[in-house]
Design a protein around this motif. Structure first.
Motif, PDB file in Angstrom:
ATOM      1  N   PRO A 203       0.822  -1.212   0.000  1.00  0.00           N
ATOM      2  CA  PRO A 203       0.000   0.000   0.000  1.00  0.00           C
ATOM      3  C   PRO A 203       0.860   1.267   0.000  1.00  0.00           C
ATOM      4  O   PRO A 203       1.769   1.411   0.819  1.00  0.00           O
ATOM      5  CB  PRO A 203      -0.807  -0.127   1.299  1.00  0.00           C
ATOM      6  CG  PRO A 203       0.034  -0.984   2.190  1.00  0.00           C
ATOM      7  CD  PRO A 203       0.801  -1.915   1.299  1.00  0.00           C
ATOM      8  N   VAL A 204       0.550   2.169  -0.910  1.00  0.00           N
ATOM      9  CA  VAL A 204       1.271   3.441  -1.028  1.00  0.00           C
ATOM     10  C   VAL A 204       0.317   4.562  -0.629  1.00  0.00           C
ATOM     11  O   VAL A 204      -0.700   4.781  -1.279  1.00  0.00           O
ATOM     12  CB  VAL A 204       1.778   3.656  -2.466  1.00  0.00           C
ATOM     13  CG1 VAL A 204       2.409   5.049  -2.615  1.00  0.00           C
ATOM     14  CG2 VAL A 204       2.787   2.571  -2.845  1.00  0.00           C
ATOM     15  N   THR A 205       0.653   5.253   0.453  1.00  0.00           N
ATOM     16  CA  THR A 205      -0.212   6.337   0.937  1.00  0.00           C
ATOM     17  C   THR A 205       0.373   7.718   0.685  1.00  0.00           C
ATOM     18  O   THR A 205      -0.279   8.723   0.968  1.00  0.00           O
ATOM     19  CB  THR A 205      -0.500   6.172   2.435  1.00  0.00           C
ATOM     20  OG1 THR A 205       0.734   6.128   3.157  1.00  0.00           O
ATOM     21  CG2 THR A 205      -1.292   4.895   2.701  1.00  0.00           C
ATOM     22  N   ALA A 206       1.603   7.784   0.189  1.00  0.00           N
ATOM     23  CA  ALA A 206       2.224   9.079  -0.121  1.00  0.00           C
ATOM     24  C   ALA A 206       2.893   8.977  -1.482  1.00  0.00           C
ATOM     25  O   ALA A 206       3.624   8.015  -1.756  1.00  0.00           O
ATOM     26  CB  ALA A 206       3.253   9.465   0.942  1.00  0.00           C
ATOM     27  N   GLY A 294      12.054  16.717  -7.958  1.00  0.00           N
ATOM     28  CA  GLY A 294      11.163  16.013  -7.049  1.00  0.00           C
ATOM     29  C   GLY A 294      10.657  16.912  -5.928  1.00  0.00           C
ATOM     30  O   GLY A 294      11.377  17.763  -5.405  1.00  0.00           O
ATOM     31  N   VAL A 295       9.378  16.713  -5.558  1.00  0.00           N
ATOM     32  CA  VAL A 295       8.722  17.501  -4.513  1.00  0.00           C
ATOM     33  C   VAL A 295       8.227  16.542  -3.429  1.00  0.00           C
ATOM     34  O   VAL A 295       7.497  15.583  -3.713  1.00  0.00           O
ATOM     35  CB  VAL A 295       7.539  18.311  -5.080  1.00  0.00           C
ATOM     36  CG1 VAL A 295       6.863  19.123  -3.977  1.00  0.00           C
ATOM     37  CG2 VAL A 295       8.009  19.224  -6.214  1.00  0.00           C
ATOM     38  N   ALA A 296       8.619  16.795  -2.194  1.00  0.00           N
ATOM     39  CA  ALA A 296       8.282  15.889  -1.092  1.00  0.00           C
ATOM     40  C   ALA A 296       6.846  16.086  -0.622  1.00  0.00           C
ATOM     41  O   ALA A 296       6.315  17.201  -0.676  1.00  0.00           O
ATOM     42  CB  ALA A 296       9.238  16.118   0.072  1.00  0.00           C
ATOM     43  N   PRO A 297       6.194  15.010  -0.134  1.00  0.00           N
ATOM     44  CA  PRO A 297       4.904  15.196   0.539  1.00  0.00           C
ATOM     45  C   PRO A 297       5.057  16.171   1.702  1.00  0.00           C
ATOM     46  O   PRO A 297       6.031  16.127   2.456  1.00  0.00           O
ATOM     47  CB  PRO A 297       4.581  13.783   1.047  1.00  0.00           C
ATOM     48  CG  PRO A 297       5.293  12.877   0.098  1.00  0.00           C
ATOM     49  CD  PRO A 297       6.568  13.590  -0.235  1.00  0.00           C
TER      50      PRO A 297
END
Length: 423
Positions: A203-206, A294-297
């Motif tokens: 499961p990927v939540t971010a 790249g942009v972080a959560p």
């Protein structure tokens, strides 16, 4: 037998037919008409929508010029199944996309659009075709999970709705999903979403965001025989590239997120294209490069963008030539916002419980360095988790393949997770 597994034979035929459609470069219509017909024949109430470029131009991730948004003639389709009292339970979206990236047939061992069944080294059955992993098989898995749930409606206490989506233009920023987020095509609210991208049954939540920037640097041309009379753009570009690489390393240490600790370089920067000069006998006087940052959560596109703009200014200020001839660094194409769903959200809990029931030992959510249509659901206030069969390492690659046992496992888990939500 799990109701999803009972559809194994039909699922194979559905997948083979869908994979044969060349849905690259905006060519989704024929495939979507076929999917819509299949959804209708399976008993779903069907929906269709096409994104409006002018409306998408108001979305902060898309270009301001509608002419730069390839939305025309690219329908997205969906099927809806209702259970018990539809208003007494949640509406769960099972989402996949039908478009795929182009395939260079010279690099493939087989025809990219002719599905081929094979065998992995460990004996597992595999399926090879463009879109096998990313993500026509995941889309088909959603369709048949919806069918399996509909079959279970009579003997279980279920309330709510399941929406099965096959959207267009995901690879170009999520055209179909973004349109549905801006203006829902449904006469009801959506409460949760599972996006069946290839996550290797994790499961990927971010999901990470990205900003696309185009760098332009000017030099001065001269004859190669008098190279010293010119000003080559290449050393200047190399200083900028190294400065961005240094900032990438700094951000990897400074911008922390608990779901990304397994990545040594969680917020990668990639110089994807470089075009410089016009003739071997002339000093290169201009350069254009395209850069993905790249942009972080938890970080906005603007915040990440500002860091790199500031680092570029430092390089410029340190160069007499660049100070007199400042580079430009402008956005282009579609931007991807980072997105994150609370790991304790009901859709995540239901998915993890279904994974445990299926015998999977590792159910902890993770973050990923790519973007997905899940961000459009999150932006619309709909908790979304990314979970599906296949490995992202196969995505966009020649000889793209998927293990069929993973497809069946994913289908069982997605079906069970949605059932738990509807219960």
């Amino acid at each position: 037998m799990n109701r999803f597994t009972a559809y194994n034979g039909e699922l194979r035929g559905f997948v083979e037919s869908l994979l044969r459609y060349d849905t690259t470069e905006g060519g989704e219509r024929d495939a979507q008409e076929w999917v819509l017909d299949r959804l209708d024949s399976y008993g779903f109430e069907t929906y269709e929508w096409t994104a409006d470029a002018e409306r998408l131009a108001t979305h902060p991730e898309f270009p301001d010029d509608p002419g730069e948004i390839p939305a025309a003639d690219r329908p997205s389709v969906a099927g809806v199944a209702e259970f018990g009292d539809p208003e007494a339970g949640p509406t769960v979206v099972l989402n996949g996309h039908v478009d795929v990236v182009p395939a260079d047939g010279t690099l493939w061992e087989t025809d990219p659009f002719e599905p081929v069944w094979g065998e992995a080294d460990d004996g597992a059955e595999t399926l090879t075709a463009r879109g096998a992993a990313d993500m026509k098989v995941g889309t088909a898995t959603c369709v048949f999970a919806g069918r399996a749930l509909a079959d279970a409606a009579d003997d279980r206490d279920l309330n709510g709705r399941v929406v099965v989506e096959s959207v267009a233009g995901e690879e170009e920023g999520g055209i179909g999903a973004a349109a549905a987020a801006l203006d829902s095509p449904y006469p009801f609210e959506r409460d949760a979403a599972i996006v069946a991208e290839p996550t290797d049954l994790v499961p990927v939540t971010a999901t990470e965001g990205s900003v696309m920037k185009r760098l332009h640097v000017d030099g001065r041309s001269a004859h190669a025989a008098r190279r010293w009379n010119g000003e080559s753009v290449l050393p200047h570009f190399e200083r900028i590239r190294r400065a961005f690489e240094d900032l990438e390393a700094e951000r990897a240490e400074r911008v922390a997120h608990p779901l990304y600790e397994r990545f040594a370089n969680p917020w990668p920067v990639n110089v994807g294209t470089v075009r410089a000069g016009s003739w071997a006998s002339s000093v290169p006087a201009s350069l254009d490069a395209e850069v993905r940052i790249g942009v972080a959560p938890g970080e906005t596109i603007e915040e990440a963008e500002a860091e790199f703009a500031a680092r570029l200014r430092e390089v410029v200020e340190d160069s007499e030539w660049l100070s007199a001839h400042p580079p430009t660094f402008e956005r282009f194409s579609v931007q991807f916002s980072a997105a994150e769903t609370d790991p304790d959200a009901a859709v995540v809990t239901a998915l993890r419980d279904a994974m445990t029931a299926a015998g999977l030992a590792e159910t902890a959510p993770v973050g990923e360095t790519y973007g997905a249509d899940s961000r459009h659901f999150v932006r619309a206030g709909i908790p979304a988790v990314v979970f599906g069969p296949g490995n992202v390492d196969e995505a966009h690659f020649p000889n793209e393949s998927i293990r069929w046992d993973d497809v069946l496992a994913a289908g069982e888990i997605i079906t069970d997770a949605a059932r738990r939500l509807l219960s």
